[in-house]
Design a protein around this motif. Structure first.
Motif: not given
Length: 452
Positions: A167-190
């Motif tokens: 959902a984050i990727g779909e709503v924010l689109g190209e703003v979500v770089t691989p580094a941003i996606a990795a950070a939010w993924s780690e935060a959610v999993l933590f």
């Protein structure tokens, strides 16, 4: 003319308040909790701990810095993200409908998406110091109690992570770089690991307390009493062949009971949460239910549920409770918000300085006689159809005049009313004000508690 849903006011959508066929209602629950080989009463068979899931036990500084940097971009889109998330997760995993009240979710309502959006914003805002979220009686503990009441298990966090990131990727689109996606993924999993590790001790606690179980256990309706035209008191006892038969049920005053009735026979009617109003340690459980306009379960309870019917219950949970050693306290409620005050009054004894309640009229005030029967407890009852609606300033002023300032204040009622009362009390110097919202408290902005 196309009929409108009384919940949302919208046409052309599936309405959660649509009449249910009573012939489809489940008459027994063979998968309900049973005594297992370890002497635990449960129907939970899924993985119960975070061990082996590969979840991070900490966040890297790079992740924290990235969350801080991107939070201003994510926050304004948080509600769009959570609406997208619920659409995805319900579509991909329709079995999860059993956990969510459809009247509070898309496309009918944005109440549940607002709660998740508020959680995301609070998490990102406090990412450097999560202590405000982890405080006793605060947001994380409240959510974990609700998850235990719903019998959420660890692998469902994996589903949430997958669909939230999509959902984050779909709503924010190209703003979500691989580094941003990795950070939010780690935060959610933590956060997932932190919540799983908080919930497992709660499961163990409820399994071991007197009359305890985990998951959903089968009960029979033993008594139904009309307290007012709109409010019914429903009592439950375990069937004779239940491992809970004859038990006394321990819980903490102010907690809620979770009831699941398979109204449509498809296992997808979400549980509802109602304050437990039976005395702690009684050999039965009880909740008090107001009939809500368009409410699927409350309408069924008021119009069709009868003594002898089977339901399933999850053990009482919740963080709107008194401290173990109560101090001088004032109970303030409006409408059906009176229900947590019933057991709080029983617990407080001489520490109860005043009971305040606002309702339409004396006849619509549930438990009025219960609070009046104790000549040692002072009461302040206001009836809007009799003397008009009191202003918050007048109500708080009269409350403090009767009870004084040196008290803890426990409040339950409509969200806006609670927020205004809490603000007025804190402005006057109250030492602690604790609030309970019926529903997702994070969706309202009403603080769980404030201290001076």
């Amino acid at each position: 003319m196309v009929a409108k849903c009384p919940v949302s006011g919208k046409s052309g959508i599936s309405c959660p308040a649509a009449s249910s066929n009573a012939n489809n209602v489940a008459t027994s629950y063979p998968n309900a909790a049973k005594l297992n080989d370890d002497g635990i009463i449960t129907n939970l068979n899924n993985k119960r701990s975070s061990e082996g899931m590969g979840l991070p036990s900490s966040m890297s500084q790079e992740t924290i810095d990235m969350i801080i940097a991107t939070a201003p971009v994510v926050a304004p889109k948080a509600l769009d993200i959570t609406k997208c998330f619920y659409g995805k997760v319900m579509g991909n995993h329709p079995e999860l409908k059993q956990f969510f009240n459809t009247a509070h979710n898309v496309p009918i309502s944005d109440h549940q998406p607002k709660a998740l959006a508020a959680s995301i914003i609070a998490y990102a805002t406090n990412i450097n110091d999560l202590a405000p979220l982890l405080v006793e009686g605060g947001p994380i503990e409240s959510i974990c109690h609700r998850h235990v009441a719903l019998a959420i298990h660890p692998m469902q966090y994996v589903v949430v992570h997958e669909n939230l990131m999509a959902a984050i990727g779909e709503v924010l689109g190209e703003v979500v770089t691989p580094a941003i996606a990795a950070a939010w993924s780690e935060a959610v999993l933590f956060l997932a690991k932190a919540m799983i590790d908080t919930e497992e001790p709660l499961y163990r606690m409820v399994e071991r307390r007197e009359g305890g179980w985990s998951g959903f256990a089968e009960f029979e309706v033993s008594e139904i009493a009309a307290l007012t035209e709109e409010v019914k008191q429903v009592s439950f006892r375990p069937p004779a062949d239940s491992p809970l038969h004859g038990k006394k049920f321990a819980f903490t005053e102010g907690q809620y009971l979770t009831i699941q009735i398979d109204i449509d026979g498809d296992g997808l009617t979400a549980p509802r949460h109602y304050t437990a109003t039976s005395p702690t340690g009684a050999d039965y459980l009880q909740c008090t239910i107001k009939k809500q306009m368009g409410g699927k379960v409350s309408t069924y309870v008021h119009e069709q549920l009868k003594v002898g019917d089977k339901v399933t219950l999850a053990t009482p949970m919740g963080v709107f409770t008194l401290p173990e050693e109560p101090s001088s306290s004032v109970l303030m409620s409006a409408g059906i918000g009176v229900t947590p005050m019933v057991n709080m009054k029983r617990k407080l004894g001489d520490s109860l300085k005043l009971v305040v309640h606002v309702d339409r009229r004396p006849e619509s005030h549930p438990y009025r006689e219960f609070f009046e029967e104790d000549s040692n407890s002072k009461t302040l009852f206001k009836y809007t159809r009799v003397t008009g609606r009191p202003t918050v300033e007048d109500l708080v002023g009269e409350t403090l005049e009767m009870a004084g300032m040196d008290n803890e204040f426990f409040i339950c009622g409509p969200e806006k009313w609670m927020m205004d009362v809490q603000e007025a009390l804190m402005a006057k110097g109250a030492k602690k004000v604790v609030c309970e919202v019926f529903g997702s408290q994070l969706a309202t902005g009403c603080p769980f508690f404030q201290t001076s």
